[in-house]
Every structure is written in C-alpha cells, then in structure tokens.
Design an enzyme around this catalytic site. Structure first.
Site, PDB file in Angstrom:
ATOM      1  NE  ARG A 102      56.862  32.965-174.254  1.00 43.01           N
ATOM      2  CZ  ARG A 102      58.030  32.863-173.612  1.00 43.01           C
ATOM      3  NH1 ARG A 102      58.450  33.855-172.842  1.00 43.01           N
ATOM      4  NH2 ARG A 102      58.766  31.778-173.740  1.00 43.01           N
ATOM      5  CG  HIS A 129      58.099  26.511-172.877  1.00 41.54           C
ATOM      6  ND1 HIS A 129      58.055  26.948-174.183  1.00 41.54           N
ATOM      7  CD2 HIS A 129      59.071  27.259-172.270  1.00 41.54           C
ATOM      8  CE1 HIS A 129      58.943  27.919-174.344  1.00 41.54           C
ATOM      9  NE2 HIS A 129      59.573  28.117-173.209  1.00 41.54           N
ATOM     10  CD  GLN A 132      63.230  25.619-172.521  1.00 40.47           C
ATOM     11  OE1 GLN A 132      63.064  26.781-172.808  1.00 40.47           O
ATOM     12  NE2 GLN A 132      64.440  25.080-172.440  1.00 40.47           N
ATOM     13  CG  ASP A 224      60.788  27.085-164.925  1.00 40.99           C
ATOM     14  OD1 ASP A 224      61.435  28.139-165.119  1.00 40.99           O
ATOM     15  OD2 ASP A 224      59.615  26.922-165.334  1.00 40.99           O
ATOM     16  CB  CYS A 264      63.524  26.507-169.317  1.00 37.24           C
ATOM     17  SG  CYS A 264      62.625  27.253-167.946  1.00 37.24           S
ATOM     18  NE  ARG A 292      62.910  27.310-176.909  1.00 41.53           N
ATOM     19  CZ  ARG A 292      62.272  28.338-176.318  1.00 41.53           C
ATOM     20  NH1 ARG A 292      62.656  28.742-175.119  1.00 41.53           N
ATOM     21  NH2 ARG A 292      61.243  28.924-176.903  1.00 41.53           N
TER      22      ARG A 292
END
Ligand code: CP
Ligand code: NVA
Length: 324
Positions: A102, A129, A132, A224, A264, A292
């Site tokens: 990340r 992402h 996700q 988001d 998310c 996830r």
C-alpha cells in the site's frame, strides 16, 4: 494467469477476473478446504498509509491459508528513502513468497512488481485499489445475483476506488456511471481504457457531473471519502466542492427502490454519506468489507500457490559442495 502480480484489474482478461471471483466464492463457502493452501509461505505487507480492512484481511487471510503475515510499517522500510524500491524487492524476494504493498505513487507498486520475482499485490495506490473492486463486485453478485446489465452509480471523487470500480465493471459487463464535481473526474487515460474494453464486454462507462442523472434508477449507489489519504491539505476545499454529491436519502431515492448502498470504508458520516443511508437495510458496507478477506485469499492462493512462483537458483545440500 496473464500476470504474476495483482497490480491492476487491467492486467487480466475478463475470464481471469471471473475466475478470481469464483475461487473467492468457493473459499468463502468452504474455508477449511483451503487451510493448507499456502502452508509455510510468508506474505510481506508493506504499508506506507494507514489501514484497517486491508491490514486485517490480508493478515487473517494468509493465516487462514496456512501461511504467515509480516507487517512492515511506514517507519520500518521508508521506501525510496532509506532504501530503493529495487533493493527492497531484491531483499524480500529471497525471504518471502509474496508482497502486498500500500503506497502513494502507483509507479512504486509497478516497480516493486517488476523487480521482485515473487507475486506483488496492490493493496491501494493513489491510482487504484483493485482488491477493493473484486470485493465490490463479489458483494453485488451475492446481493443482486448478476452483474450483466446492473447500473452502478459511483458518486464522489474520481479517485483510486472509482478507477478500479470502472476497470472491473468494464471487464465484467456492468453499466458504470461516475458522477464527480467538475475537475475531479477520473483520469482520462483510465476512462479511455474502460471505454475500449466495454466494446468487447457489452459494458458501458459514463462520466458526468450530475449526481442525479447518475443515480437515476441505479441498482447500486457507491461512494467514497471526498479526501483520500495523502490529500489532507485539500480537505477544506473538497468539503465545499463535494457537498452537492453527498449520498443522502434524497439522492438514494433517485435509485431503484431495491438499490443497494456501497462504500469501501472508512466512511466520513455526514460528509459523503448520511447515517440514514449507510445504516439502512439496503446498505451492504460490512458484507463488502468482509469480502475483502475472501477475494484476497483467492488472489493469494492463485498467485502464491505451488507452481505459481519461479524456482530460485539451486542450493547445495552441504556447504562442503561449495568448497570442492
Ligand atoms: N477499504 C479499505 O481499503 O480500507 P482500509 O483503508 O482500512 O484498508
Ligand atoms: N480513496 C480512499 C480509499 C480508502 C480505502 C483513499 O485513498 O484514502
């Protein structure tokens, strides 16, 4: 698999994306059957940004597959400052069987994948992402029972999450709408890629500045945070600019009566979404978060399983063989 890594949804063929979803479904239904799938293997997890879901789901996920997680904090590695990405990759590949990263610039994740001989998984960059997005579409499949023909409206910032949602939607035959304030649209090249892919998959991808047009009769409303990690200095301006894009009861009512709400997470309640929407019976944000775990177990199993990793140089059985 086309790629040894999981850096972008774009690196895979649609049938490979479907395969990840299929394996995730099987793992979710029968977790015990996969409890030794990555026995004795270690996943290094490089975090240059904070996390709850990514950290916990990869940590628990690799354990549940019989392997071990190794958490590396921002202070520990200091990628590109204490040590180059190349050197970190070349060290890690000799000690672990997979790397999750990340980070900020997408290029860093790509460099890591290029230089490491072991699989590298993108756990979020400024650009995308992908883990996700897989979890998102698994959740839609579970709730709606289909993806083809679904209208998915993402309302907010044209950010990393929007990009991956768009890429995966284009691969999976979904009608994706993205509504952002002017100047906050998704990256032009990302939109162009999705538009081209949509031709083959009968998907569609529409970018607009009108949240009501996007939400109109949508099957899914997705949002988001308005300020992503690393953009904190812009938070005040963004809060004003994005106000008309808040997902509240009024905007949610424009969607289908059985539309689902997705996010998310982490959510900034009262900003991009109001409590009555995120806490409603049509909000699936925690199922989405749980997924996830299942999709990442599928990714790790497919990329780090036996046969997926190239063999390293032959190692002698005894040191005496070296001094012959
Ligand atoms: N959705 C997500 O990636 O959450 P974290 O930032 O907590 O990992
Ligand atoms: N767009 C958000 C997603 C967090 C999971 C960010 O990058 O901060």
């Amino acid at each position: 698999m086309k790629s040894k890594d999981f850096i972008s949804i774009r690196d895979f063929a649609p049938q490979e994306i479907w395969h990840f979803l299929d394996v995730a479904c099987q793992i979710k239904a029968h977790p015990q059957a996969y409890s030794s799938a990555l026995k004795g293997k270690t996943l290094a997890m490089i975090f240059e940004k904070p996390s709850l879901r990514t950290r916990v789901s990869f940590d628990v996920g690799i354990e549940e597959l019989g392997g071990h997680p190794l958490y590396l904090s921002p202070a520990e590695i200091s990628l590109g400052k204490r040590e180059s990405v190349y050197d970190v990759a070349k060290n890690l590949e000799r000690m672990v069987q997979g790397i999750m990263i990340r980070t900020f610039a997408h290029d860093i994740a790509e460099q890591m994948a290029k230089h490491a001989s072991v699989p590298v998984i993108n756990g979020l960059t400024d650009y995308s992402h992908p883990c996700q997005a897989l979890a998102d579409y698994l959740t839609m499949l579970e709730v709606k029972g289909r993806l083809g023909g679904l209208k998915v409206a993402y309302i907010g910032d044209g950010n990393n999450v929007a990009h991956s949602l768009m890429f995966a939607g284009a691969q999976l035959g979904v009608e994706v709408w993205i509504a952002t304030p002017p100047g906050y649209e998704p990256d032009g090249a990302a939109v162009a890629w999705a538009a081209e892919r949509c031709v083959a998959t009968h998907a569609s991808c529409t970018i607009t500045n009108d949240p009501v047009v996007a939400a109109d009769r949508a099957d899914v409303i997705y949002t988001d945070v308005w300020t992503s990690m690393g953009q904190e200095a812009e938070a005040r301006t963004r809060r004003e600019v994005f106000q008309p894009y808040q997902v509240n009861a009024g905007l949610f009512a424009c969607a289908q009566p059985d539309a689902m709400f997705m996010h998310c997470l982490p959510a900034h309640r009262g900003d991009e979404v109001t409590d009555d929407v995120i806490d409603s019976s049509r909000s699936f944000v925690f199922q989405q978060a749980e997924n996830r775990l299942h999709v990442q177990k599928a990714i790790m199993r497919e990329l780090m399983g036996d046969g997926a990793i190239p063999e390293r140089e032959k190692v002698p059985d005894s040191v005496l063989e070296l001094v012959k």
